[in-house]
Design a protein around this motif. Structure first.
Motif, PDB file in Angstrom:
ATOM      1  N   UNK A  82     -12.779  -3.467   1.913  1.00  0.00           N
ATOM      2  CA  UNK A  82     -14.064  -2.927   2.001  1.00  0.00           C
ATOM      3  C   UNK A  82     -14.795  -2.615   0.776  1.00  0.00           C
ATOM      4  N   UNK A  83     -14.230  -2.589  -0.376  1.00  0.00           N
ATOM      5  CA  UNK A  83     -14.791  -2.158  -1.731  1.00  0.00           C
ATOM      6  C   UNK A  83     -16.134  -2.811  -1.897  1.00  0.00           C
ATOM      7  N   UNK A  84     -16.901  -2.272  -2.595  1.00  0.00           N
ATOM      8  CA  UNK A  84     -18.005  -3.066  -2.954  1.00  0.00           C
ATOM      9  C   UNK A  84     -19.063  -3.429  -1.992  1.00  0.00           C
ATOM     10  N   UNK A 111     -24.538 -22.801  -7.107  1.00  0.00           N
ATOM     11  CA  UNK A 111     -23.764 -21.612  -7.077  1.00  0.00           C
ATOM     12  C   UNK A 111     -24.429 -20.626  -8.429  1.00  0.00           C
ATOM     13  N   UNK A 112     -24.550 -19.455  -8.308  1.00  0.00           N
ATOM     14  CA  UNK A 112     -25.009 -18.406  -9.469  1.00  0.00           C
ATOM     15  C   UNK A 112     -24.330 -17.310  -9.276  1.00  0.00           C
ATOM     16  N   UNK A 113     -24.066 -16.666 -10.432  1.00  0.00           N
ATOM     17  CA  UNK A 113     -23.402 -15.236 -10.364  1.00  0.00           C
ATOM     18  C   UNK A 113     -24.481 -14.234 -10.419  1.00  0.00           C
ATOM     19  N   UNK A 114     -24.186 -13.137  -9.872  1.00  0.00           N
ATOM     20  CA  UNK A 114     -25.142 -12.099  -9.705  1.00  0.00           C
ATOM     21  C   UNK A 114     -25.928 -11.639 -11.063  1.00  0.00           C
ATOM     22  N   UNK A 115     -25.148 -12.016 -12.031  1.00  0.00           N
ATOM     23  CA  UNK A 115     -25.576 -11.580 -13.556  1.00  0.00           C
ATOM     24  C   UNK A 115     -26.673 -12.566 -13.918  1.00  0.00           C
ATOM     25  N   UNK A 116     -26.673 -13.539 -13.303  1.00  0.00           N
ATOM     26  CA  UNK A 116     -27.608 -14.733 -13.862  1.00  0.00           C
ATOM     27  C   UNK A 116     -29.007 -14.422 -13.023  1.00  0.00           C
ATOM     28  N   UNK A 117     -29.120 -13.792 -11.719  1.00  0.00           N
ATOM     29  CA  UNK A 117     -30.272 -13.430 -10.985  1.00  0.00           C
ATOM     30  C   UNK A 117     -30.718 -12.077 -11.238  1.00  0.00           C
ATOM     31  N   UNK A 118     -29.918 -11.164 -11.894  1.00  0.00           N
ATOM     32  CA  UNK A 118     -30.133  -9.928 -12.052  1.00  0.00           C
ATOM     33  C   UNK A 118     -31.042  -9.712 -13.030  1.00  0.00           C
ATOM     34  N   UNK A 156     -11.413   1.156  -6.934  1.00  0.00           N
ATOM     35  CA  UNK A 156     -12.849   1.337  -7.867  1.00  0.00           C
ATOM     36  C   UNK A 156     -13.225  -0.232  -7.931  1.00  0.00           C
ATOM     37  N   UNK A 157     -14.568  -0.472  -8.102  1.00  0.00           N
ATOM     38  CA  UNK A 157     -14.988  -1.465  -8.950  1.00  0.00           C
ATOM     39  C   UNK A 157     -16.095  -1.177 -10.064  1.00  0.00           C
ATOM     40  N   UNK A 158     -16.856  -2.055 -10.533  1.00  0.00           N
ATOM     41  CA  UNK A 158     -17.572  -1.614 -11.397  1.00  0.00           C
ATOM     42  C   UNK A 158     -18.785  -2.668 -11.829  1.00  0.00           C
ATOM     43  N   UNK A 159     -19.689  -2.612 -12.879  1.00  0.00           N
ATOM     44  CA  UNK A 159     -20.837  -3.470 -12.937  1.00  0.00           C
ATOM     45  C   UNK A 159     -20.348  -4.724 -13.517  1.00  0.00           C
ATOM     46  N   UNK A 160     -19.256  -4.911 -14.460  1.00  0.00           N
ATOM     47  CA  UNK A 160     -19.014  -6.251 -14.798  1.00  0.00           C
ATOM     48  C   UNK A 160     -18.338  -7.229 -13.742  1.00  0.00           C
ATOM     49  N   UNK A 161     -17.509  -6.551 -12.875  1.00  0.00           N
ATOM     50  CA  UNK A 161     -17.087  -7.125 -11.652  1.00  0.00           C
ATOM     51  C   UNK A 161     -17.866  -7.600 -10.780  1.00  0.00           C
ATOM     52  N   UNK A 162     -18.956  -6.806 -10.530  1.00  0.00           N
ATOM     53  CA  UNK A 162     -19.940  -7.126  -9.555  1.00  0.00           C
ATOM     54  C   UNK A 162     -20.941  -8.313 -10.047  1.00  0.00           C
ATOM     55  N   UNK A 199     -16.712 -10.921  -0.149  1.00  0.00           N
ATOM     56  CA  UNK A 199     -15.727 -10.117   0.200  1.00  0.00           C
ATOM     57  C   UNK A 199     -14.582 -10.268  -0.576  1.00  0.00           C
ATOM     58  N   UNK A 200     -14.113 -11.617  -0.552  1.00  0.00           N
ATOM     59  CA  UNK A 200     -12.615 -12.009  -1.317  1.00  0.00           C
ATOM     60  C   UNK A 200     -12.831 -11.723  -2.949  1.00  0.00           C
ATOM     61  N   UNK A 201     -14.241 -12.023  -3.293  1.00  0.00           N
ATOM     62  CA  UNK A 201     -14.342 -11.758  -4.886  1.00  0.00           C
ATOM     63  C   UNK A 201     -14.483 -10.239  -5.312  1.00  0.00           C
ATOM     64  N   UNK A 202     -15.319  -9.277  -4.010  1.00  0.00           N
ATOM     65  CA  UNK A 202     -15.432  -7.855  -4.331  1.00  0.00           C
ATOM     66  C   UNK A 202     -13.962  -7.198  -4.267  1.00  0.00           C
ATOM     67  N   UNK A 203     -13.005  -7.700  -3.465  1.00  0.00           N
ATOM     68  CA  UNK A 203     -11.740  -7.186  -3.527  1.00  0.00           C
ATOM     69  C   UNK A 203     -10.906  -7.116  -4.734  1.00  0.00           C
ATOM     70  N   UNK A 204     -11.304  -7.779  -5.752  1.00  0.00           N
ATOM     71  CA  UNK A 204     -10.727  -7.895  -7.023  1.00  0.00           C
ATOM     72  C   UNK A 204     -10.662  -6.422  -7.838  1.00  0.00           C
ATOM     73  N   UNK A 205     -11.192  -5.231  -6.890  1.00  0.00           N
ATOM     74  CA  UNK A 205     -11.310  -4.048  -7.592  1.00  0.00           C
ATOM     75  C   UNK A 205      -9.915  -3.383  -8.110  1.00  0.00           C
ATOM     76  N   UNK A 206      -9.903  -2.553  -8.827  1.00  0.00           N
ATOM     77  CA  UNK A 206      -8.764  -1.886  -9.465  1.00  0.00           C
ATOM     78  C   UNK A 206      -8.427  -0.631  -8.466  1.00  0.00           C
ATOM     79  N   UNK A 207      -7.185  -0.269  -8.155  1.00  0.00           N
ATOM     80  CA  UNK A 207      -6.621   0.718  -7.478  1.00  0.00           C
ATOM     81  C   UNK A 207      -5.983   1.601  -8.400  1.00  0.00           C
TER      82      UNK A 207
END
Length: 407
Positions: free
Chosen positions: A270-272, A194-201, A325-331, A311-319
């Protein structure tokens, strides 16, 4: 000669009467209902709004405004002029018009089929916000043949509608089956890290704003964040929009293999939403888009980022202000399983084939539904214009339409 031909020849050989909607029915509007109101009053009775997805259903509450047989239409926004047939107990929001108390000599379902065809042509698209307001709806002039003719037209068109609905239900079931298979195939496994997107970006950044009126027919290919929700599926190779470089003060580009995230949306679910770009032109990323560069298989990333687990991880966006909204740190913190590149390609190829069966308009059920929809529209237009040829009322109708568009 068909039953309908016989009825027309017998009951309206010289054409039919044209009447305005306001003369054959009552017209009203819904009321403002916030998302908080819907949550606080959640119940069994549907609430319909301006959207067309899910038959326009926005939510359900404990009370209802209408009970019986009605038509509703979208008054504002991109879907203005869309007409729905409703029956039972329901409510509507302020961006929905309601047609009820239809005259005894007019079949409500017939009225639905006629308005479904003509109402969009009366939409006023001026000032950037399409509208079909109550006063314009009231002035729409329609052919009203005898009830027997109306009922026969409804019978024919209902048959087409039922067939399309059955095919659509089957396709929906297959899509759910595909989603389940994809999620099972790509779920975390003990032997896959398992990797984070930050690790592969290799890079990750936001795009730069491109306004709607800055989209042009030709120029540099570009993507605006809303298109990620409405236009693109898992991956794409051509942009539907273009712009001019001078319109973008700080241009941000994306290239082959990059993943695009829409970081503004209307729902937490649906965010992100993300898509992979597999084309070969250099394109511009609009505002509220995050671009992820990497060295993995882009189609694999697109599929794994569409799973329920992602999608469950993406859905932690702020209302904020009713917008999510989402942002780079969340992604960057999204975690995915990452097998070797050859396995990634194998997974992507299998899932591409499954997805094509569910979405490609040239094969399988999607092609059948597309063909049936075109067949329905052909017969709808044929049946509902049967009396127009040679009718002196056509000129009046066209004049009314030109006047209404100006108002």
């Amino acid at each position: 000669m068909s039953r309908l031909d016989e009825l027309i020849a017998e009951l309206c050989p010289d054409g039919v009467e044209y009447r305005k909607v306001g003369d054959i029915a009552n017209i009203s509007r819904g009321k403002v209902m916030s998302k908080d109101f819907l949550k606080e009053n959640a119940g069994e009775y549907p609430v319909y709004s301006s959207q067309t997805e899910n038959e326009g259903k926005l939510g359900s509450i404990t009370t209802y405004m209408f009970d019986g047989e009605y038509l509703t239409w979208t008054t504002d926004g991109a879907n203005a002029g869309t007409v729905f047939y409703r029956s039972g107990k329901f409510s509507v929001t302020n961006v929905c018009g309601v047609i009820d108390n239809v005259s005894e000599d007019v079949n409500t379902k017939y009225l639905y089929y006629v308005l479904n065809r003509v109402a969009p042509t009366y939409v006023n698209s001026g000032m950037g916000n399409p509208k079909l307001m109550s006063n314009v709806m009231a002035r729409i002039s329609l052919p009203v043949p005898p009830l027997e003719v109306q009922r026969e037209i409804v019978h024919v068109l209902d048959s087409f509608t039922l067939l399309t609905a059955e095919l659509t239900a089957e396709l929906t079931a297959r899509k759910k089956q595909y989603d389940f298979y994809r999620d099972e195939l790509l779920k975390p496994k003990a032997d896959i890290p398992l990797v984070t997107l930050k690790e592969i970006a290799t890079d990750i950044y936001r795009g730069s704003g491109i306004k709607r009126d800055q989209v042009t027919e030709e120029g540099i290919p570009c993507v605006r964040y809303g298109e990620i929700y409405t236009t693109y599926n898992t991956w794409f190779d051509n942009c539907v929009s273009h712009t001019q470089l001078e319109y973008v003060s700080s241009p941000k580009y994306f290239e082959h293999g990059d993943i695009l995230f829409a970081i503004t949306g209307e729902s937490v679910e649906d965010i992100a939403k993300s898509v992979a770009y597999v084309g070969h032109e250099r394109c511009l990323a609009g505002g509220d888009i995050v671009v992820l560069k990497h060295k993995q298989n882009p189609r694999y990333l697109a599929h794994v980022l569409s799973t329920q687990q992602a999608r469950e991880q993406k859905s932690k966006g702020k209302v904020k202000s009713k917008v999510v909204h989402s942002n780079v740190p969340s992604i960057e913190q999204i975690t995915i399983p990452l097998p070797p590149l050859d396995i990634q390609k194998r997974y992507a190829d299998v899932l591409d084939n499954f997805e094509k069966i569910c979405t490609d308009l040239n094969i399988g059920l999607p092609a059948e539904i597309e063909a049936r929809q075109k067949q329905y529209e052909y017969y709808r237009d044929l049946l509902l214009t049967f009396a127009e040829t040679g009718s002196t009322l056509v000129t009046d109708r066209q004049t009314d339409r030109q006047t209404d568009r100006q108002n």
